[in-house]
Design a protein around this motif. Structure first.
Motif, PDB file in Angstrom:
ATOM      1  N   CYS A 407       0.832  -1.206   0.000  1.00 54.67           N
ATOM      2  CA  CYS A 407       0.000   0.000   0.000  1.00 54.67           C
ATOM      3  C   CYS A 407       0.867   1.256   0.000  1.00 54.67           C
ATOM      4  O   CYS A 407       0.464   2.287  -0.557  1.00 54.67           O
ATOM      5  N   VAL A 432      -9.048  -2.957  -2.597  1.00 54.90           N
ATOM      6  CA  VAL A 432      -8.841  -2.349  -1.286  1.00 54.90           C
ATOM      7  C   VAL A 432     -10.081  -2.511  -0.415  1.00 54.90           C
ATOM      8  O   VAL A 432      -9.988  -2.786   0.794  1.00 54.90           O
ATOM      9  N   MET A 463      -2.936   2.423   3.546  1.00 52.25           N
ATOM     10  CA  MET A 463      -4.112   2.240   2.693  1.00 52.25           C
ATOM     11  C   MET A 463      -4.886   3.548   2.550  1.00 52.25           C
ATOM     12  O   MET A 463      -5.324   3.917   1.452  1.00 52.25           O
TER      13      MET A 463
END
Length: 869
Positions: A407, A432, A463
């Motif tokens: 990420c 995701v 993320m």
């Protein structure tokens, strides 16, 4: 009433005309240059409603592209700066110490450091510094003979004796720890080993077993007991020095199954020949760089076409690829990473691949190479390969490190528009969202002695940083809503609300998403989202960058959604929590320029939220009577010499909204004289936006005689007349509201007529009337109040408006009022509704008055005495 969502302010109630006494001209005249600037600025601006919206918080770009760069640097302000959150031993300090590194070496050594015997080949005979030397142990059990010249002997071990290290080599788990392969094993990779000799004879020398390593993700092929059958292999068996093993027991098997196995082996052998020829070209000492790049790409294509099944052959390919990682060429390293992902999904190997990709994406000059090599597909593949499952804690711990760097690489690549577009094409948001959903189902909480929760926070920080970048594209924004990602983010917000880095990044995601109506609606539908956001604001009120973005999110949601206003009003203790924050930030002082600027940004967003809440009549009336609003007046007083244009705009706009509610307890109306004195200088502010927003305030305040006197004494009424020439209809509408009140006094009428305001109003009616019936109605109301004083003296239309102006006004009013008989006009339901509700009645009344003024008889002079006689 000027709501911050760009709706047109409601016209102030009418009032009885009052005669205004003339005050001494002790204020400076507005110079012609100021008039010219106002008009020219207005002419350059496009027509249409002006958007009074707060500027979006600016996220500083991390040129270093680390995992925790500028995103983790927060401004602590006020009492929270000395709260001791960063004292030694605190949870935050421990969390920072446990962060994964952003800088590290990444080459062949790092990939092979967990491979036993990885440095035994002659080319790399010397192990790296600090590595443990390999143990030299026999790979087969041998019979021990008595020592000569000694009184004791070592007899062969009996079956009941405990196993020895030598015998444990038959166990695959132990053999992985003690085996020591040689280069000969590399040369026979993919070939089966000869069967072991029976226990009745000494074992002849044999090729040692091939290397296996947990770090490659290749499980060793299970070895059958001595003398047992072996699985088939793709190559011929080498001659064995021992006797043949016992004959394989016959089992029933269909000829079709045998044919399938034989065919599969033949296909893989053929594929292996192709791959072997490619591997032979992966020698950086013998092959030019461009040919090396081509060979890497050819190998990837072959692996994508048909994956290898043999773990031994996979290991051989892996070792050939890994030795290329000592090169510095970005394309070669990226192509090697793409092929490795096709060979294994073992956690440690994926971690090394992701660390390699993260290291390459940190350099901005590599962006075009990363895009050309389609690394987006590799990173998404890692997200999909990760075995993060709710019930498997071991898998979570193994794959978290790989996902952090994966990420992080996505975050780096998507910092550019080209990178964002590349990830839009590979379904990034869906991948995701799937991972976030699994994490949100049972989120590990950070706890002392348990690193999984802390590592999960590190993963979520990366993320969210990537999601913040991805939210810039329309394709991604629709995916945010379609995949249900927004509710999952809210679940994690509740769990990790104490994690500063996490909160900062999720606030950045929300502040960007709520700029768009579909995302605002999806967020507003989350149960208890307003209490959750308000609790976060209060909890992190001393973290200015975080509070800044949370308040911006709340301002976006309350700008257009009535239910969000009500929910936030209740979640903030009926607005009291917001006013307490306002007083706290207003009273705080600092000599630090950066901190002061950050504080002003927070105040701007906070004032905007309060102003938006006041759009609701019940909420606005209650907040207007709160003593906490004294802080807003203090803030206006302090902004006279402040350069924060945005803050001035929103403070004046909030005062305008609050002044709409005509109640005795209204704090703004109680201080309206002081407020007017503070706002009048802003009418000549260098910023046109500030000037216009200040004019809006007087749309409500000018209903009071004292305020009108102030405007006339400062010549602000002349400025209002000048603003009638502005091209922005909202500006003209606002000015008409103020002038409508000013026309109750003779001084106001005289200024309008002498400054050419009557001509300007009629031009607005002619040019914009049919396209904006609200504006046409406001112009008619202003002209009605203007003519009121002349009607009392039986003035004619020429004396009131002027000869030419009177004729034009009469013509346009007759045309507009008679539109009811126009069939084409009445078929447009929207236009007809606005015409009836906003213009017809007031236009008809003004037309009737103008008609009556045209028929006024001029009285004759009385005859003289001579004439009578």
């Amino acid at each position: 009433h000027n709501p911050m969502d760009n709706r047109r302010p409601a016209p102030p109630p009418g009032r009885n005309p009052m005669k205004q006494p003339q005050l001494g001209p002790d204020a400076e005249r507005i110079t012609q240059s100021v008039r010219d600037r106002i008009v020219s600025d207005g002419r350059r601006r496009p027509s249409g409603a002006r958007a009074l919206a707060a500027s979006r918080p600016v996220t500083p770009q991390d040129r270093n592209r680390g995992l925790f760069g500028v995103s983790s640097g927060v401004t602590q302000y006020g009492h929270g700066a000395a709260s001791g959150a960063d004292r030694p031993g605190s949870a935050r300090v421990r969390a920072k110490a446990a962060r994964p590194p952003s800088a590290y070496p990444m080459g062949r050594k790092q990939f092979l450091q967990n491979l036993p015997g990885a440095y035994d080949d002659p080319e790399h005979a010397t192990p790296p510094p600090g590595s443990r030397p390999a143990s030299v142990v026999p790979t087969r059990s041998v019979r021990l003979t008595p020592l000569s010249g000694g009184g004791s002997s070592l007899a062969p071990r009996r079956a009941t004796d405990p196993p020895t290290i030598a015998d444990s080599s038959t166990d695959p788990a132990v053999r992985r720890q003690i085996s020591h392969p040689t280069r000969e094993a590399d040369q026979t990779q993919g070939q089966p080993r000869p069967p072991p000799a029976t226990s009745s004879r000494p074992n002849p020398p044999s090729t040692p077993p091939a290397r296996h390593s947990e770090s490659t993700g290749l499980a060793p092929r299970p070895r059958p007991p001595s003398g047992g059958p072996r699985p088939p292999s793709g190559g011929p068996r080498p001659p064995s020095g021992g006797p043949r093993p016992p004959a394989r027991s016959k089992t029933r098997s269909s000829s079709a199954a045998k044919t399938r196995v034989t065919t599969a082996n033949a296909i893989e052998n053929e594929q292996w020949e192709e791959i072997s020829s490619i591997i032979s070209r992966l020698d950086p000492k013998k092959v030019e760089l461009e040919e090396l790049r081509t060979a890497c790409d050819t190998l990837r294509v072959a692996l994508e076409r048909r994956p290898l099944r043999s773990t031994q052959r996979k290991g051989s390919v892996l070792r050939s690829l890994i030795r290329l990682l000592d090169l510095t060429d970005c394309r070669v390293r990226l192509r090697v990473a793409r092929s490795i992902v096709l060979l294994t999904n073992q956690a440690q190997t994926l971690t090394n691949v992701c660390k390699l990709l993260f290291a390459e994406t940190r350099r901005e000059e590599n962006d075009h190479v990363v895009h050309d090599e389609r690394i987006a597909t590799v990173l998404i593949a890692v997200l999909q390969l990760s075995k993060w499952t709710v019930d498997d804690r071991a898998a979570q711990e193994e794959y978290t490190s790989a996902l952090v760097y994966c990420c992080g690489a996505i975050k780096n690549v998507t910092s550019s528009t080209v990178g964002q577009q590349a990830f839009a094409e590979v379904g990034t948001i869906a991948a995701v969202a799937q991972l976030l959903h699994r994490i949100g189902a049972a989120p590990p909480k950070p706890a002392e002695g348990d690193n999984l929760g802390l590592h999960t926070v590190h993963l979520l920080v990366q993320m969210l940083a990537a999601l913040r970048n991805l939210a810039a594209l329309e394709e991604h924004r629709t995916a945010f809503v379609a995949t249900g990602l927004i509710p999952d983010l809210c679940i994690l917000l509740d769990v990790y609300s104490s994690e500063v880095d996490f909160m900062l990044n999720i606030s950045r995601v929300f502040s960007k998403l709520t700029l768009h109506s579909d995302c605002r609606l999806a967020l507003a539908r989350v149960v208890d989202i307003m209490p959750l956001l308000m609790k976060s604001v209060i909890k992190h009120q001393h973290n200015l960058p975080l509070t800044h973005r949370l308040l911006f999110t709340l301002g976006n949601m309350t700008a257009t959604d009535p239910e969000s206003r009500t929910d936030l009003f209740l979640a903030s203790s009926r607005g009291e929590d917001l006013l307490v924050l306002l007083a706290s930030y207003t009273a705080a002082a600092t000599d630090n320029v950066a901190a002061a600027a950050e504080r002003d940004d927070v105040l701007t967003k906070l004032v905007r939220v309060i102003a938006n809440l006041c759009i609701n009549p019940e909420i606005g009336a209650e907040i207007a009577c709160s003593e906490g609003l004294r802080a807003l007046i203090d803030l206006l007083r302090r902004q006279q010499d402040n350069s924060s244009e945005d803050l001035i705009l929103h403070v004046v706009g909030a005062i305008n909204n609050l002044s709409f509610y005509r109640k005795e307890e209204n704090v703004v109306l109680q201080a309206q004289q002081e407020i007017a004195e503070l706002v009048v200088p802003l009418l000549q502010h260098a910023s046109l936006e500030v000037m216009i927003e200040s004019a809006r305030v007087f749309g409500n305040l000018s209903q009071e005689k004292a305020i009108r006197e102030l405007l006339h004494s400062t010549l602000a009424d002349e400025l209002m007349v000048v603003l009638l020439d502005h091209d922005n209809r909202e500006v003209v509408y606002t000015v008409c509201g103020v002038l409508m009140n000013m026309m109750g006094d003779d001084e106001g009428r005289n200024v309008l007529k002498s400054a050419g305001g009557v001509r300007s109003l009629i031009e607005v009616l002619v040019e914009d009337g049919q396209s904006d019936w609200q504006l046409a109605g406001m112009v008619c109301k202003t002209l009605w109040n203007f003519s009121e004083g002349y009607v009392e003296h039986n003035a004619s239309v020429t004396e009131t408006f002027g000869e030419q102006e009177g004729e034009e006004l009469l013509a346009v009013l007759r045309e507009y009022v008679d539109l009811e008989n126009d069939s084409e006009f009445t078929t447009n339901s929207d236009r007809e509704y606005l015409w009836r509700s906003e213009f017809r009645d007031v236009g008809a009344h003004l037309l009737s008055r103008v008609n009556s003024m045209t028929s006024v008889m001029v009285p004759l002079q009385a005859p003289t005495n001579g004439a009578q006689s």
